[in-house]
Design an enzyme around this catalytic site. Structure first.
Site, PDB file in Angstrom:
ATOM      1  N   GLU A  21      -8.335  -4.117  31.146  1.00 23.00           N
ATOM      2  CA  GLU A  21      -8.091  -4.370  29.717  1.00 23.00           C
ATOM      3  C   GLU A  21      -6.608  -4.175  29.403  1.00 23.00           C
ATOM      4  OE1 GLU A  21     -10.695  -2.398  26.962  1.00 23.00           O
ATOM      5  OE2 GLU A  21      -9.322  -2.609  25.288  1.00 23.00           O
TER       6      GLU A  21
ATOM      7  N   GLN B 245      29.032 -14.488  18.713  1.00 21.24           N
ATOM      8  CA  GLN B 245      28.939 -13.579  19.866  1.00 21.24           C
ATOM      9  C   GLN B 245      27.721 -12.654  19.745  1.00 21.24           C
ATOM     10  OE1 GLN B 245      31.729 -10.261  20.424  1.00 21.24           O
ATOM     11  NE2 GLN B 245      32.195 -11.142  22.406  1.00 21.24           N
TER      12      GLN B 245
ATOM     13  N   LEU C  51      17.281 -13.076  13.934  1.00 22.49           N
ATOM     14  CA  LEU C  51      18.101 -14.243  14.299  1.00 22.49           C
ATOM     15  C   LEU C  51      17.687 -15.497  13.518  1.00 22.49           C
ATOM     16  CD1 LEU C  51      18.444 -13.648  18.143  1.00 22.49           C
ATOM     17  CD2 LEU C  51      20.291 -13.584  16.453  1.00 22.49           C
TER      18      LEU C  51
ATOM     19  N   GLY D 131      -6.243   1.575  23.665  1.00 19.91           N
ATOM     20  CA  GLY D 131      -5.618   2.877  23.928  1.00 19.91           C
ATOM     21  C   GLY D 131      -4.219   2.838  23.333  1.00 19.91           C
TER      22      GLY D 131
ATOM     23  N   ASN E  75      -0.262   3.639  22.536  1.00 18.38           N
ATOM     24  CA  ASN E  75       0.790   3.855  23.536  1.00 18.38           C
ATOM     25  C   ASN E  75       1.022   5.341  23.801  1.00 18.38           C
ATOM     26  OD1 ASN E  75       0.879   1.143  23.784  1.00 18.38           O
ATOM     27  ND2 ASN E  75       3.020   0.889  23.198  1.00 18.38           N
TER      28      ASN E  75
HETATM   29  C1  FAD Z   1      -6.901  -5.220  15.234  1.00 14.44           C
HETATM   30  C2  FAD Z   1      -7.649  -4.193  16.008  1.00 14.44           C
HETATM   31  C3  FAD Z   1      -8.553  -4.590  16.992  1.00 14.44           C
HETATM   32  C4  FAD Z   1      -9.294  -3.627  17.685  1.00 14.44           C
HETATM   33  N1  FAD Z   1     -10.262  -4.042  18.586  1.00 14.44           N
HETATM   34  C5  FAD Z   1     -11.105  -3.109  19.102  1.00 14.44           C
HETATM   35  C6  FAD Z   1     -12.240  -3.518  19.872  1.00 14.44           C
HETATM   36  O1  FAD Z   1     -12.452  -4.716  20.137  1.00 14.44           O
HETATM   37  N2  FAD Z   1     -13.092  -2.556  20.323  1.00 14.44           N
HETATM   38  C7  FAD Z   1     -12.893  -1.229  20.066  1.00 14.44           C
HETATM   39  O2  FAD Z   1     -13.698  -0.418  20.490  1.00 14.44           O
HETATM   40  N3  FAD Z   1     -11.818  -0.811  19.346  1.00 14.44           N
HETATM   41  C8  FAD Z   1     -10.929  -1.722  18.856  1.00 14.44           C
HETATM   42  N4  FAD Z   1      -9.874  -1.317  18.087  1.00 14.44           N
HETATM   43  C9  FAD Z   1      -9.692   0.098  17.831  1.00 14.44           C
HETATM   44  C10 FAD Z   1      -8.514   0.715  18.563  1.00 14.44           C
HETATM   45  O3  FAD Z   1      -8.758   0.754  19.938  1.00 14.44           O
HETATM   46  C11 FAD Z   1      -8.251   2.100  17.935  1.00 14.44           C
HETATM   47  O4  FAD Z   1      -7.739   1.872  16.632  1.00 14.44           O
HETATM   48  C12 FAD Z   1      -7.292   2.945  18.769  1.00 14.44           C
HETATM   49  O5  FAD Z   1      -7.889   3.333  19.972  1.00 14.44           O
HETATM   50  C13 FAD Z   1      -6.793   4.186  18.023  1.00 14.44           C
HETATM   51  O6  FAD Z   1      -7.860   4.893  17.486  1.00 14.44           O
HETATM   52  P1  FAD Z   1      -7.790   5.357  15.939  1.00 14.44           P
HETATM   53  O7  FAD Z   1      -7.524   4.130  15.129  1.00 14.44           O
HETATM   54  O8  FAD Z   1      -9.016   6.111  15.630  1.00 14.44           O
HETATM   55  O9  FAD Z   1      -6.523   6.269  15.847  1.00 14.44           O
HETATM   56  P2  FAD Z   1      -6.482   7.864  16.169  1.00 14.44           P
HETATM   57  O10 FAD Z   1      -7.157   8.132  17.458  1.00 14.44           O
HETATM   58  O11 FAD Z   1      -6.929   8.597  14.961  1.00 14.44           O
HETATM   59  O12 FAD Z   1      -4.916   8.078  16.362  1.00 14.44           O
HETATM   60  C14 FAD Z   1      -3.995   8.298  15.271  1.00 14.44           C
HETATM   61  C15 FAD Z   1      -2.643   8.642  15.874  1.00 14.44           C
HETATM   62  O13 FAD Z   1      -2.758   9.861  16.635  1.00 14.44           O
HETATM   63  C16 FAD Z   1      -2.288   9.647  17.960  1.00 14.44           C
HETATM   64  N5  FAD Z   1      -3.058  10.442  18.908  1.00 14.44           N
HETATM   65  C17 FAD Z   1      -4.412  10.567  18.991  1.00 14.44           C
HETATM   66  N6  FAD Z   1      -4.741  11.352  20.024  1.00 14.44           N
HETATM   67  C18 FAD Z   1      -3.586  11.738  20.615  1.00 14.44           C
HETATM   68  C19 FAD Z   1      -3.249  12.559  21.751  1.00 14.44           C
HETATM   69  N7  FAD Z   1      -4.189  13.129  22.504  1.00 14.44           N
HETATM   70  N8  FAD Z   1      -1.949  12.721  22.058  1.00 14.44           N
HETATM   71  C20 FAD Z   1      -0.975  12.149  21.301  1.00 14.44           C
HETATM   72  N9  FAD Z   1      -1.233  11.374  20.230  1.00 14.44           N
HETATM   73  C21 FAD Z   1      -2.512  11.162  19.897  1.00 14.44           C
HETATM   74  C22 FAD Z   1      -2.490   8.161  18.215  1.00 14.44           C
HETATM   75  O14 FAD Z   1      -1.657   7.680  19.262  1.00 14.44           O
HETATM   76  C23 FAD Z   1      -2.130   7.589  16.849  1.00 14.44           C
HETATM   77  O15 FAD Z   1      -0.733   7.454  16.754  1.00 14.44           O
HETATM   78  C24 FAD Z   1      -9.082  -2.258  17.429  1.00 14.44           C
HETATM   79  C25 FAD Z   1      -8.131  -1.858  16.473  1.00 14.44           C
HETATM   80  C26 FAD Z   1      -7.440  -2.792  15.764  1.00 14.44           C
HETATM   81  C27 FAD Z   1      -6.467  -2.330  14.706  1.00 14.44           C
END
Ligand code: FAD
Length: 392
Positions: free
Chosen positions: A255, A292, A350, A377, A379
């Site tokens: 993925e 430039q 640009l 997941g 970044n």
């Molecule tokens: C357009 C879109 C399409 C998607 N499609 C799918 C899909 O098809 N199937 C599916 O299952 N999901 C899907 N998702 C969900 C997506 O995978 C989640 O939004 C993502 O995994 C983050 O989870 P969260 O939104 O609950 O954020 P949270 O987990 O609440 O995270 C919030 C913030 O905290 C940070 N954080 C959390 N834990 C830690 C840690 N241990 N260390 C450091 N930082 C941390 C995160 O990086 C983020 O910056 C989609 C999301 C979007 C917006």
């Protein structure tokens, strides 16, 4: 597609053979005829058409790896799948560049690798023909990065599971005919309580929300899914009960590579469109390309893109040989989605004011790119996974 895309390459690639390039040509023709002209309407509809799925299936572009006995072409060379995502990305159509590969390369492998014979016979031919659109549902309103905290439950009732809960942000969710759903078969346990169920549209108690109003990826039907006492037959369990988390960890590497591949391919499209634009646009009596600052910005972006492409091709090659580990896939996902966002931002700059207009590819790219750093997941989670390998 930007006309100069193929000539902007600053590196010599050795990932693909002549056969792959023939596949590129026929797929590019298909995308120019069947995807690009409809994309603006699909953005208004908040989803691609069902017809487009059927046309992709008819042309043989879905589920390339599916064995012939299940209706596929049995192409086990992952470079063809990678080429599919690359060409979709080069079209600049962000929603399709994500939704179609998600079906073939992210959801379908769960059915292929963990489905029973009956499940495979039932669903794979339809997934290949485009009659069955698929999605994967892990995220819940209260659990995203922390997957183990999911609460959707599947209680064993003998011949079926009784499923209750909800999922959110599900790509392809609204159109989906079949969804791989991560559930807790043992709510007392964390990872060991997670199983994967195939839940079918039309099952009593399974409903969908309307597609979300998103910042970008407007042609992508992202929505909520609700499960209210859904009776899911036991044969819809993928693999073994309690092993779902392990299956997710195994398949998530692919993925992440798919997301990385879409990221660099879309970035190449933004870049090519910008090179075209700055050669045409005049300011102070000369082309914007002649300043430039423009030349140096393009040089920087070309370098970022070239380095990303080399790493991406390396990862695809490794993956094709079964040698790309999770940390390496996470590196590609994290770095290339960051670079996609940087390229989109600089390309808007640009273009000046036109770069902020939705009609322009770079404006849509700017909006589409942002979520690539969040899903599959975040970044931050990618860095967590990479650091585990570094410190092991
Ligand atoms: C357009 C879109 C399409 C998607 N499609 C799918 C899909 O098809 N199937 C599916 O299952 N999901 C899907 N998702 C969900 C997506 O995978 C989640 O939004 C993502 O995994 C983050 O989870 P969260 O939104 O609950 O954020 P949270 O987990 O609440 O995270 C919030 C913030 O905290 C940070 N954080 C959390 N834990 C830690 C840690 N241990 N260390 C450091 N930082 C941390 C995160 O990086 C983020 O910056 C989609 C999301 C979007 C917006």
């Amino acid at each position: 597609m930007p006309t100069t895309l193929q000539t902007q390459n600053t590196i010599i690639r050795d990932l693909y053979t002549e056969e792959h390039e023939l596949f590129r040509d026929s797929l590019t023709d298909f995308v120019n005829q069947e995807i690009v002209p409809h994309h603006a309407q699909w953005e208004k509809d908040k989803m691609v058409s069902r017809e487009s799925w059927l046309k992709l299936g008819e042309a043989g572009f879905l589920g390339l790896q599916v064995p012939e006995e299940y209706g596929g072409l049995g192409i086990t060379d992952f470079r063809y799948n990678a080429m599919f995502t690359e060409v979709m990305g080069h079209s600049g159509c962000g929603g399709p560049a994500v939704g179609y590969p998600l079906h073939s390369d992210i959801v379908l492998p769960y059915v292929l690798h963990y489905g029973s014979e009956a499940t495979k016979l039932k669903w794979l031919p339809k997934m290949v023909s485009g009659e069955a659109i698929s999605a994967i549902a892990m995220t819940e309103p209260g659990a995203g990065s922390d997957l183990q905290g999911m609460r959707t439950s599947a209680i064993d009732k003998g011949d079926h599971y009784l499923v209750n809960g909800s999922k959110t942000f599900i790509t392809n969710g609204y159109l989906a005919d079949v969804v791989v759903v991560a559930v807790k078969t043992n709510p007392q346990e964390g990872a060991r309580g997670i199983s994967l169920l195939l839940i079918e549209a039309g099952m009593k108690g399974f409903s969908k929300g309307k597609p979300f109003e998103k910042v970008g990826l407007h042609a992508q039907d992202t929505c909520e899914l609700f499960f209210d006492n859904v009776e899911v037959p036991k044969e819809n369990l993928l693999g073994e009960e309690g092993k779902g988390f392990g299956y997710l960890m195994t398949e998530l590497a692919q993925e992440r590579l798919v997301v990385a591949q879409s990221a660099i391919s879309l970035a190449e499209a933004y870049f090519a469109a910008t090179v075209d634009y700055v050669k045409e646009r005049m300011a102070f009596g000369k082309r914007v390309a002649d300043f430039q600052n423009t030349k140096y910005k393009l040089a920087e972006l070309a370098t970022d893109i070239a380095m990303s492409r080399v790493f991406m091709d390396h990862c695809i090659k490794l993956h094709n040989e079964g040698k790309c580990d999770g940390a390496t896939a996470s590196m590609a996902k994290y770095r290339l989605t960051d670079i996609q966002c940087k390229v989109a931002d600089e390309c808007v700059q640009l273009h000046g004011g036109y770069g902020y207009m939705w009609d322009y590819l770079v404006a849509r790219g700017y909006a589409d790119a942002r979520v690539q750093r969040i899903y599959a997941g975040t970044n931050e989670i990618m860095k967590e996974l990479i650091s585990r390998k570094v410190l092991a």
